[in-house]
Design a protein around this motif. Structure first.
Motif, short mmCIF file in Angstrom:
data_model
loop_
_atom_site.label_atom_id
_atom_site.label_comp_id
_atom_site.label_asym_id
_atom_site.label_seq_id
_atom_site.Cartn_x
_atom_site.Cartn_y
_atom_site.Cartn_z
N SER A 1 -8.97 20.04 44.34
CA SER A 1 -9.51 20.01 43.56
C SER A 1 -8.21 20.37 41.69
O SER A 1 -8.16 19.88 41.16
CB SER A 1 -10.43 21.51 43.41
N VAL A 2 -7.91 21.01 42.86
CA VAL A 2 -6.11 21.22 41.31
C VAL A 2 -5.86 20.53 41.66
O VAL A 2 -5.13 20.34 40.68
CB VAL A 2 -5.29 22.58 42.57
N SER A 3 -5.77 18.95 42.23
CA SER A 3 -4.47 18.09 41.97
C SER A 3 -6.01 17.39 41.33
O SER A 3 -5.10 16.42 39.90
CB SER A 3 -4.47 17.19 43.01
N LYS A 4 -6.98 17.55 41.08
CA LYS A 4 -7.68 16.37 40.30
C LYS A 4 -7.50 16.81 38.49
O LYS A 4 -7.43 16.37 38.56
CB LYS A 4 -9.24 16.09 40.87
N ALA A 5 -7.35 18.03 38.92
CA ALA A 5 -7.65 19.18 37.62
C ALA A 5 -6.47 18.92 36.65
O ALA A 5 -6.18 18.62 35.09
CB ALA A 5 -7.95 20.97 37.55
N LEU A 6 -5.27 19.20 38.11
CA LEU A 6 -3.82 18.83 36.72
C LEU A 6 -3.25 17.17 36.58
O LEU A 6 -2.78 17.29 35.36
CB LEU A 6 -2.28 19.00 38.05
N THR A 7 -4.27 16.52 37.83
CA THR A 7 -4.31 15.19 36.86
C THR A 7 -4.60 14.97 35.76
O THR A 7 -3.99 14.36 34.39
CB THR A 7 -4.34 14.06 37.97
N ILE A 8 -5.65 15.58 35.35
CA ILE A 8 -5.98 15.45 33.82
C ILE A 8 -5.60 16.64 33.24
O ILE A 8 -5.29 15.29 31.94
CB ILE A 8 -7.79 16.10 34.16
N LEU A 9 -5.10 17.07 32.92
CA LEU A 9 -4.34 17.89 32.53
C LEU A 9 -3.34 17.76 32.32
O LEU A 9 -2.95 17.71 30.81
CB LEU A 9 -3.85 19.46 32.96
N GLN A 10 -2.59 17.00 32.91
CA GLN A 10 -1.19 15.62 32.64
C GLN A 10 -1.86 14.43 31.94
O GLN A 10 -1.14 14.21 30.36
CB GLN A 10 -0.09 15.41 33.97
N GLU A 11 -2.85 13.80 31.74
CA GLU A 11 -3.37 13.03 30.83
C GLU A 11 -3.84 13.39 29.76
O GLU A 11 -3.08 13.08 28.66
CB GLU A 11 -4.66 12.49 31.80
N MET A 12 -3.81 15.06 29.92
CA MET A 12 -4.70 14.37 27.99
C MET A 12 -3.24 15.44 27.70
O MET A 12 -3.32 16.05 26.54
CB MET A 12 -5.84 15.92 28.43
N GLY A 13 -1.71 15.99 28.11
CA GLY A 13 -0.46 16.40 27.73
C GLY A 13 -0.66 17.73 27.90
O GLY A 13 0.21 18.00 26.69
N TYR A 14 -1.13 18.27 28.66
CA TYR A 14 -1.46 19.66 28.00
C TYR A 14 0.41 20.36 30.16
O TYR A 14 0.91 21.48 29.51
CB TYR A 14 -2.35 20.23 28.85
N VAL A 15 -0.43 19.28 30.45
CA VAL A 15 0.97 19.91 31.25
C VAL A 15 1.94 18.39 31.64
O VAL A 15 1.58 17.29 31.60
CB VAL A 15 0.60 20.39 33.46
N SER A 16 3.63 18.93 32.52
CA SER A 16 4.33 18.01 33.01
C SER A 16 4.07 18.12 34.42
O SER A 16 4.20 18.97 34.46
CB SER A 16 5.42 17.42 31.75
N ASN A 17 4.83 16.72 35.08
CA ASN A 17 5.10 16.79 36.47
C ASN A 17 6.37 17.58 36.49
O ASN A 17 6.27 17.67 37.94
CB ASN A 17 4.70 15.60 37.08
N LEU A 18 7.27 17.66 35.34
CA LEU A 18 8.54 17.62 35.62
C LEU A 18 8.43 19.81 35.36
O LEU A 18 8.93 20.83 36.40
CB LEU A 18 8.82 18.08 33.94
N TYR A 19 7.39 20.47 35.32
CA TYR A 19 6.71 21.67 35.56
C TYR A 19 5.54 22.37 36.41
O TYR A 19 5.78 23.62 36.44
CB TYR A 19 6.58 21.62 33.82
N TRP A 20 5.24 20.80 37.32
CA TRP A 20 4.70 21.74 38.43
C TRP A 20 4.84 21.59 39.66
O TRP A 20 5.22 19.60 39.44
CB TRP A 20 3.00 22.11 38.20
N TYR A 21 4.62 21.83 40.81
CA TYR A 21 5.59 21.12 41.55
C TYR A 21 4.25 20.49 43.01
O TYR A 21 3.27 21.80 42.92
CB TYR A 21 6.25 21.63 43.57
N TYR A 22 3.23 19.45 43.32
CA TYR A 22 2.33 19.48 44.18
C TYR A 22 3.54 19.86 46.05
O TYR A 22 3.52 18.75 46.56
CB TYR A 22 2.16 18.38 44.21
N TYR A 23 3.24 20.76 46.84
CA TYR A 23 2.89 20.89 47.99
C TYR A 23 1.69 21.26 49.14
O TYR A 23 0.85 21.34 48.46
CB TYR A 23 3.81 21.61 48.13
N SER A 24 1.56 20.23 50.23
CA SER A 24 1.00 19.76 50.80
C SER A 24 0.39 20.67 51.53
O SER A 24 -1.00 20.47 51.86
CB SER A 24 1.18 18.36 51.32
N ASN A 25 1.89 21.85 51.55
CA ASN A 25 0.97 22.81 52.41
C ASN A 25 0.45 23.53 52.24
O ASN A 25 0.78 24.39 50.76
CB ASN A 25 2.04 23.26 53.47
#
Length: 64
Positions: free
Chosen positions: A40-64
């Motif tokens: 759910s977090v991954s989906k939300a972050l993707t949407i927020l990134q597409e909307m221009g609210y977050v950048s993948n430079l500022y958040w990290y996705y860790y699978s654990n």
């Protein structure tokens, strides 16, 4: 930018809080703080990134 819904605001506030506390943001930290699953977090972050609210430079996705 599209209109941000309450849940999007919750994610952004949580991201800011975690970043201020820990210096970096992991998806697992967001999931734990909001009581949601990591997918759910991954989906939300993707949407927020597409909307221009977050950048993948500022958040990290860790699978654990």
């Amino acid at each position: 930018m599209s209109q941000l819904h309450k849940s999007g605001e919750d994610y952004l506030e949580t991201i800011l809080f975690i970043e201020e506390q820990k210096g970096r943001v992991k998806s697992v930290d967001i999931a734990n703080a909001l009581g949601v699953s990591k997918p759910s977090v991954s989906k939300a972050l993707t949407i927020l990134q597409e909307m221009g609210y977050v950048s993948n430079l500022y958040w990290y996705y860790y699978s654990n």
